[in-house]
Design an enzyme around this catalytic site. Structure first.
Site, mmCIF file in Angstrom:
data_model
loop_
_atom_site.group_PDB
_atom_site.id
_atom_site.type_symbol
_atom_site.label_atom_id
_atom_site.label_comp_id
_atom_site.label_asym_id
_atom_site.label_seq_id
_atom_site.Cartn_x
_atom_site.Cartn_y
_atom_site.Cartn_z
ATOM 1 N N GLY A 52 42.880 41.286 29.785
ATOM 2 C CA GLY A 52 43.802 40.740 28.806
ATOM 3 C C GLY A 52 43.849 39.230 28.839
ATOM 4 O O GLY A 52 43.802 38.560 27.809
ATOM 5 N N ARG A 99 41.293 35.422 33.432
ATOM 6 C CA ARG A 99 40.763 36.441 34.345
ATOM 7 C C ARG A 99 39.289 36.701 34.024
ATOM 8 O O ARG A 99 38.484 36.947 34.932
ATOM 9 C CB ARG A 99 41.573 37.731 34.247
ATOM 10 C CG ARG A 99 41.220 38.763 35.324
ATOM 11 C CD ARG A 99 42.151 39.953 35.274
ATOM 12 N NE ARG A 99 43.483 39.598 35.753
ATOM 13 C CZ ARG A 99 44.607 40.242 35.429
ATOM 14 N NH1 ARG A 99 44.553 41.283 34.617
ATOM 15 N NH2 ARG A 99 45.760 39.861 35.919
ATOM 16 N N ARG A 123 39.833 30.988 19.397
ATOM 17 C CA ARG A 123 41.224 31.248 19.750
ATOM 18 C C ARG A 123 41.451 31.243 21.263
ATOM 19 O O ARG A 123 42.405 31.845 21.765
ATOM 20 C CB ARG A 123 41.704 32.578 19.152
ATOM 21 C CG ARG A 123 41.703 32.602 17.632
ATOM 22 C CD ARG A 123 42.041 33.983 17.095
ATOM 23 N NE ARG A 123 42.036 33.976 15.638
ATOM 24 C CZ ARG A 123 43.138 34.035 14.881
ATOM 25 N NH1 ARG A 123 44.325 34.103 15.447
ATOM 26 N NH2 ARG A 123 43.048 34.041 13.567
ATOM 27 N N ARG A 181 37.939 47.999 30.725
ATOM 28 C CA ARG A 181 39.093 47.096 30.814
ATOM 29 C C ARG A 181 39.603 47.073 32.244
ATOM 30 O O ARG A 181 39.819 48.124 32.865
ATOM 31 C CB ARG A 181 40.203 47.542 29.864
ATOM 32 C CG ARG A 181 41.597 47.011 30.232
ATOM 33 C CD ARG A 181 42.620 47.214 29.157
ATOM 34 N NE ARG A 181 43.960 47.347 29.680
ATOM 35 C CZ ARG A 181 44.704 46.366 30.201
ATOM 36 N NH1 ARG A 181 44.198 45.154 30.290
ATOM 37 N NH2 ARG A 181 45.922 46.599 30.643
ATOM 38 N N SER A 208 46.480 44.812 34.478
ATOM 39 C CA SER A 208 47.645 45.094 35.310
ATOM 40 C C SER A 208 48.526 46.136 34.640
ATOM 41 O O SER A 208 48.463 46.341 33.427
ATOM 42 C CB SER A 208 48.445 43.812 35.571
ATOM 43 O OG SER A 208 48.831 43.210 34.347
ATOM 44 N N ASP A 219 53.518 45.551 39.372
ATOM 45 C CA ASP A 219 54.946 45.683 39.647
ATOM 46 C C ASP A 219 55.307 47.160 39.628
ATOM 47 O O ASP A 219 54.561 47.980 39.087
ATOM 48 C CB ASP A 219 55.781 44.906 38.632
ATOM 49 C CG ASP A 219 55.545 45.370 37.207
ATOM 50 O OD1 ASP A 219 56.399 46.099 36.670
ATOM 51 O OD2 ASP A 219 54.506 45.016 36.629
ATOM 52 N N ARG A 221 48.377 37.743 39.930
ATOM 53 C CA ARG A 221 47.721 38.669 39.009
ATOM 54 C C ARG A 221 46.412 38.089 38.488
ATOM 55 O O ARG A 221 45.431 38.797 38.294
ATOM 56 C CB ARG A 221 48.652 39.019 37.846
ATOM 57 C CG ARG A 221 49.839 39.883 38.249
ATOM 58 C CD ARG A 221 50.543 40.449 37.046
ATOM 59 N NE ARG A 221 51.185 39.433 36.233
ATOM 60 C CZ ARG A 221 52.423 38.991 36.419
ATOM 61 N NH1 ARG A 221 53.146 39.463 37.424
ATOM 62 N NH2 ARG A 221 52.936 38.083 35.632
#
Length: 246
Positions: free
Chosen positions: A35, A39, A58, A102, A105, A218, A231
């Protein structure tokens, strides 16, 4: 641009697309996505040999390189079903990508799935209306590719990583008046994230492969949590597993 006409789809099929600046051939047949575009940059810097950036439209970074001699791409997909829906649709249908994995988290709603553990999504429940576009005469169950899923579980066993395989919830809402987590938990759902169901639906419609591997960031039941920096930079176990599938 949105259209159901064959004419407009043909026009859009020319690369670069509206959201990905790469030319055809610059993206590998297997793409590992996250996402957070940072990362993806982390994976390029730490897992790829000779990475070359193919996208910055973007700010959604994408890179192609090799991993142990095999060509692979990494790319961000943004937050939520609409965002991953656009990027994975274009990758599958315009760039001839065969497999998307994918890594992301998720929040645990299972008492035995703790912060840092991995969750491999065999299926993805959702409160999204994404599937309505297919006009199916019932409810579609978005599921992972079994060969990828089995390979990921085997890799976790070999590497000694704690994990669970099961259903996740792809939620359209991060902040919500009533999440009904207890009801999802009663149905055996392991964790909550925001993208898997759209990825699995796009893969199914395109006749391609997909898998979602999640790190628990979490715990919704206990309040365990990690920082955004943790993360971004330390959730490497899921990446280790994903790269074994190349």
């Amino acid at each position: 641009m949105q259209s159901n006409t064959n004419q407009n789809i043909t026009i859009m099929a020319n690369t670069p697309t509206p959201h990905i600046g790469a030319k055809l051939g610059e993206i590998a047949e297997t793409v590992i996505m996250a996402g957070d575009p940072l990362r993806a940059k982390f994976m390029a810097e730490n897992f790829l040999e000779n990475p070359v950036q193919f996208n910055n439209v973007r700010g959604m970074l994408g890179f192609t390189g090799t991993h142990k001699g095999k060509r692979v791409s990494v790319m961000g997909h943004g937050m939520g079903i609409p965002s991953i829906g656009i990027y994975t649709y274009e990758l599958y249908n315009f760039y001839d990508v065969k497999t998307i994995i994918r890594v992301g988290s998720a929040g645990s709603i299972h008492p035995d799935l703790h912060v840092g553990d991995l969750c491999i999504a065999i299926g993805a429940c959702t409160n999204s209306n994404y599937a309505s576009q297919y006009e199916l005469p019932g409810t579609f169950a978005p599921v992972a590719d079994f060969s990828l899923l089995r390979g990921a579980a085997d890799a976790c066993d070999h590497l000694g990583y704690r994990y669970k395989v099961g259903n996740v919830l792809s939620s359209d809402t991060f902040y919500t008046e009533n999440a009904h987590n207890d009801k999802w938990m009663n149905m055996g759902v392991l964790a909550v994230e925001m993208e898997a169901s759209a990825l699995y639906m796009n893969a199914a419609r395109a006749g391609k492969k997909a898998l979602v591997i999640l790190t628990i960031s979490d715990h919704i039941l206990t309040g365990e949590a990690t920082t955004a920096e943790e993360r971004q930079n330390t959730f490497t176990h899921m990446m280790d597993v994903a790269f074994t599938l190349i």
